[in-house]
Structures are given as C-alpha cells and as structure tokens.
Design a protein around this motif. Structure first.
Motif, PDB file in Angstrom:
ATOM      1  N   MET A  33       0.839  -1.196   0.000  1.00 51.65           N
ATOM      2  CA  MET A  33       0.000   0.000   0.000  1.00 51.65           C
ATOM      3  C   MET A  33       0.873   1.245   0.000  1.00 51.65           C
ATOM      4  SD  MET A  33      -3.014  -1.253  -0.078  1.00 51.65           S
ATOM      5  CE  MET A  33      -3.915   0.294   0.113  1.00 51.65           C
ATOM      6  N   THR A  34       0.445   2.237  -0.753  1.00 50.90           N
ATOM      7  CA  THR A  34       1.193   3.486  -0.832  1.00 50.90           C
ATOM      8  C   THR A  34       0.245   4.675  -0.791  1.00 50.90           C
ATOM      9  OG1 THR A  34       1.173   3.351  -3.248  1.00 50.90           O
ATOM     10  CG2 THR A  34       3.140   2.523  -2.139  1.00 50.90           C
ATOM     11  N   TRP A  35       0.803   5.793  -0.374  1.00 49.27           N
ATOM     12  CA  TRP A  35       0.136   7.091  -0.479  1.00 49.27           C
ATOM     13  C   TRP A  35       0.957   7.941  -1.447  1.00 49.27           C
ATOM     14  CZ3 TRP A  35      -4.504   8.499   1.447  1.00 49.27           C
ATOM     15  CH2 TRP A  35      -5.042   7.740   2.495  1.00 49.27           C
ATOM     16  N   HIS A  36       0.222   8.606  -2.335  1.00 49.48           N
ATOM     17  CA  HIS A  36       0.817   9.534  -3.286  1.00 49.48           C
ATOM     18  C   HIS A  36       0.115  10.875  -3.137  1.00 49.48           C
ATOM     19  CE1 HIS A  36       2.601   6.219  -5.873  1.00 49.48           C
ATOM     20  NE2 HIS A  36       1.791   5.575  -5.068  1.00 49.48           N
ATOM     21  N   LYS A  42       1.842  20.075 -10.716  1.00 49.16           N
ATOM     22  CA  LYS A  42       2.977  19.181 -10.475  1.00 49.16           C
ATOM     23  C   LYS A  42       2.587  17.742 -10.757  1.00 49.16           C
ATOM     24  CE  LYS A  42       5.325  22.007  -7.016  1.00 49.16           C
ATOM     25  NZ  LYS A  42       5.967  22.012  -5.666  1.00 49.16           N
ATOM     26  N   GLU A  43       3.604  16.903 -10.942  1.00 52.12           N
ATOM     27  CA  GLU A  43       3.346  15.490 -11.163  1.00 52.12           C
ATOM     28  C   GLU A  43       3.003  14.796  -9.845  1.00 52.12           C
ATOM     29  OE1 GLU A  43       6.228  14.719 -15.057  1.00 52.12           O
ATOM     30  OE2 GLU A  43       6.568  13.632 -13.192  1.00 52.12           O
ATOM     31  N   ARG A  44       2.299  13.678  -9.969  1.00 51.87           N
ATOM     32  CA  ARG A  44       1.985  12.883  -8.795  1.00 51.87           C
ATOM     33  C   ARG A  44       3.278  12.284  -8.244  1.00 51.87           C
ATOM     34  NH1 ARG A  44      -3.138   8.905  -9.021  1.00 51.87           N
ATOM     35  NH2 ARG A  44      -3.941  10.872  -9.877  1.00 51.87           N
ATOM     36  N   GLU A  45       3.437  12.324  -6.942  1.00 51.23           N
ATOM     37  CA  GLU A  45       4.644  11.812  -6.327  1.00 51.23           C
ATOM     38  C   GLU A  45       4.324  10.833  -5.203  1.00 51.23           C
ATOM     39  OE1 GLU A  45       7.021  14.671  -4.220  1.00 51.23           O
ATOM     40  OE2 GLU A  45       5.294  15.569  -3.211  1.00 51.23           O
ATOM     41  N   LEU A  46       5.221   9.868  -5.023  1.00 50.32           N
ATOM     42  CA  LEU A  46       5.091   8.901  -3.947  1.00 50.32           C
ATOM     43  C   LEU A  46       5.455   9.565  -2.625  1.00 50.32           C
ATOM     44  CD1 LEU A  46       4.734   5.949  -2.953  1.00 50.32           C
ATOM     45  CD2 LEU A  46       7.168   5.625  -3.416  1.00 50.32           C
ATOM     46  N   THR A  77      -7.543  -1.351   6.139  1.00 52.68           N
ATOM     47  CA  THR A  77      -7.370   0.097   6.094  1.00 52.68           C
ATOM     48  C   THR A  77      -5.880   0.458   6.218  1.00 52.68           C
ATOM     49  OG1 THR A  77      -9.548   0.459   7.068  1.00 52.68           O
ATOM     50  CG2 THR A  77      -8.009   2.293   7.171  1.00 52.68           C
ATOM     51  N   VAL A  78      -5.488   1.454   5.441  1.00 58.71           N
ATOM     52  CA  VAL A  78      -4.143   2.013   5.556  1.00 58.71           C
ATOM     53  C   VAL A  78      -4.293   3.472   5.984  1.00 58.71           C
ATOM     54  CG1 VAL A  78      -4.037   2.625   3.093  1.00 58.71           C
ATOM     55  CG2 VAL A  78      -1.910   2.313   4.401  1.00 58.71           C
ATOM     56  N   TYR A  79      -3.339   3.929   6.780  1.00 59.70           N
ATOM     57  CA  TYR A  79      -3.408   5.270   7.353  1.00 59.70           C
ATOM     58  C   TYR A  79      -2.163   6.069   6.976  1.00 59.70           C
ATOM     59  CZ  TYR A  79      -6.722   2.802  10.352  1.00 59.70           C
ATOM     60  OH  TYR A  79      -7.760   2.039  10.818  1.00 59.70           O
ATOM     61  N   LEU A  80      -2.327   7.385   7.000  1.00 58.75           N
ATOM     62  CA  LEU A  80      -1.190   8.280   6.862  1.00 58.75           C
ATOM     63  C   LEU A  80      -1.333   9.361   7.925  1.00 58.75           C
ATOM     64  CD1 LEU A  80       1.385   8.847   5.191  1.00 58.75           C
ATOM     65  CD2 LEU A  80       0.014  10.513   3.882  1.00 58.75           C
ATOM     66  N   TYR A  93      -4.323  13.860  -2.105  1.00 52.07           N
ATOM     67  CA  TYR A  93      -3.636  12.643  -1.659  1.00 52.07           C
ATOM     68  C   TYR A  93      -4.410  11.421  -2.145  1.00 52.07           C
ATOM     69  CZ  TYR A  93      -0.399  15.283   1.200  1.00 52.07           C
ATOM     70  OH  TYR A  93       0.610  16.135   1.620  1.00 52.07           O
ATOM     71  N   TYR A  94      -3.663  10.473  -2.694  1.00 47.93           N
ATOM     72  CA  TYR A  94      -4.243   9.263  -3.268  1.00 47.93           C
ATOM     73  C   TYR A  94      -3.695   8.025  -2.575  1.00 47.93           C
ATOM     74  CZ  TYR A  94      -5.470  12.300  -7.213  1.00 47.93           C
ATOM     75  OH  TYR A  94      -5.968  13.302  -7.998  1.00 47.93           O
ATOM     76  N   CYS A  95      -4.577   7.075  -2.369  1.00 42.04           N
ATOM     77  CA  CYS A  95      -4.210   5.767  -1.840  1.00 42.04           C
ATOM     78  C   CYS A  95      -4.036   4.817  -3.030  1.00 42.04           C
ATOM     79  CB  CYS A  95      -5.342   5.302  -0.929  1.00 42.04           C
ATOM     80  SG  CYS A  95      -5.239   3.644  -0.320  1.00 42.04           S
ATOM     81  N   ASN A  96      -3.065   3.913  -2.923  1.00 44.95           N
ATOM     82  CA  ASN A  96      -2.803   2.958  -4.001  1.00 44.95           C
ATOM     83  C   ASN A  96      -2.529   1.580  -3.406  1.00 44.95           C
ATOM     84  OD1 ASN A  96      -0.391   1.541  -5.627  1.00 44.95           O
ATOM     85  ND2 ASN A  96      -1.773   2.541  -7.060  1.00 44.95           N
ATOM     86  N   ALA A  97      -3.039   0.573  -4.103  1.00 38.05           N
ATOM     87  CA  ALA A  97      -2.789  -0.822  -3.733  1.00 38.05           C
ATOM     88  C   ALA A  97      -2.154  -1.529  -4.918  1.00 38.05           C
ATOM     89  CB  ALA A  97      -4.086  -1.507  -3.339  1.00 38.05           C
ATOM     90  N   GLN A  98      -1.092  -2.278  -4.663  1.00 38.89           N
ATOM     91  CA  GLN A  98      -0.408  -2.945  -5.769  1.00 38.89           C
ATOM     92  C   GLN A  98       0.049  -4.337  -5.367  1.00 38.89           C
ATOM     93  OE1 GLN A  98       3.029  -0.889  -7.334  1.00 38.89           O
ATOM     94  NE2 GLN A  98       2.952  -2.039  -9.243  1.00 38.89           N
ATOM     95  N   ARG A  99      -0.171  -5.270  -6.299  1.00 38.03           N
ATOM     96  CA  ARG A  99       0.390  -6.617  -6.163  1.00 38.03           C
ATOM     97  C   ARG A  99       0.623  -7.159  -7.555  1.00 38.03           C
ATOM     98  NH1 ARG A  99      -2.887 -11.648  -3.774  1.00 38.03           N
ATOM     99  NH2 ARG A  99      -3.517 -11.807  -5.962  1.00 38.03           N
ATOM    100  N   GLY A 100       1.848  -7.329  -7.917  1.00 45.19           N
ATOM    101  CA  GLY A 100       2.168  -7.757  -9.276  1.00 45.19           C
ATOM    102  C   GLY A 100       1.673  -6.735 -10.279  1.00 45.19           C
ATOM    103  N   LEU A 101       0.883  -7.200 -11.238  1.00 46.22           N
ATOM    104  CA  LEU A 101       0.351  -6.299 -12.263  1.00 46.22           C
ATOM    105  C   LEU A 101      -0.951  -5.633 -11.839  1.00 46.22           C
ATOM    106  CD1 LEU A 101       1.003  -8.404 -15.505  1.00 46.22           C
ATOM    107  CD2 LEU A 101       2.388  -6.554 -14.547  1.00 46.22           C
ATOM    108  N   ARG A 102      -1.471  -6.021 -10.695  1.00 50.31           N
ATOM    109  CA  ARG A 102      -2.696  -5.410 -10.195  1.00 50.31           C
ATOM    110  C   ARG A 102      -2.359  -4.109  -9.475  1.00 50.31           C
ATOM    111  NH1 ARG A 102      -3.532 -10.993  -9.289  1.00 50.31           N
ATOM    112  NH2 ARG A 102      -5.388 -11.785 -10.365  1.00 50.31           N
TER     113      ARG A 102
END
Length: 115
Positions: A33-36, A42-46, A77-80, A93-102
């Motif tokens: 999980m990440t927050w961007h 400006k460009e979206r940043e991690l 749930t993920v928190y920042l 602020y955007y939340c992102n979920a990633q696993r492999g190509l998903r």
C-alpha cells in the motif's frame, strides 16, 4: 474493488491530520500500500509506502520524520499520520494498492495547509 480515502481537509501550518483509506474487493493483506500526492501543476509523487508482508515502510525525503504510514489488516485500512504540516504539503492525496500487475487507485482527497 474500492479504495476510499477520508480525513482530509484544511489545517493550519504546524498542524496534524490523519488520512484513512478503506479497501474492499480484494485481499488487502497481500497488497503493498502506498500514499501519493499531486499538487496543482505538479506530477503525482510517492509519499509513503508499506509492504504487505513485514510492513516495511519507506518515505519521500520531504516527509521523513513528519509522516507515518501504517496499516490494519483486520480493518482493511491504511493510514497516513501527517504531523508538522507545511503549506507545501497541500495536494490531493491518493491511496494505491499494488500486487504484481494489479494496481488500484482511490479517488483522492484534498489536503490544504494554510493559515
């Protein structure tokens, strides 16, 4: 699949906010999980990342020592946690979920730091 951010708003410089991202429709505990964030023009940043397995965290240099990412796999749930906020933290602020190509994104939530 849904990622729904909450907790944004207007805060004064030096203040704090905690963003939440509630996930559904996938096996949350197996995703990194990440927050961007993206400021106007400006460009979206991690901003921050937390791994699925051992909850290893990483942060952008601009937020190290001020922001903390965490996750609760029982609540999907993920928190920042954002402390000592600065005007330059103003962004969507955007939340992102990633696993492999998903790769899934939330709709984003506005954070404005201003006096």
């Amino acid at each position: 699949v849904q990622l729904v951010e909450s907790g944004g708003g207007l805060v004064q410089p030096g203040g704090s906010l905690t963003l939440s991202c509630a996930a559904s429709g996938f096996t949350f505990s197996t995703y990194d999980m990440t927050w961007h964030r993206q400021a106007p023009g400006k460009e979206r940043e991690l901003v921050a990342a937390i791994s699925s397995a051992r909850c290893v965290t990483n942060y952008a240099d601009s937020v190290k020592g001020r922001f903390t990412i965490s996750r609760d796999n029982t609540k999907n749930t993920v928190y920042l946690q954002m402390n000592s906020l600065k005007p330059e933290d103003t962004a969507v602020y955007y939340c992102n979920a990633q696993r492999g190509l998903r790769n899934y994104w939330g709709q984003g939530i506005q954070v404005t730091v201003s006096s």
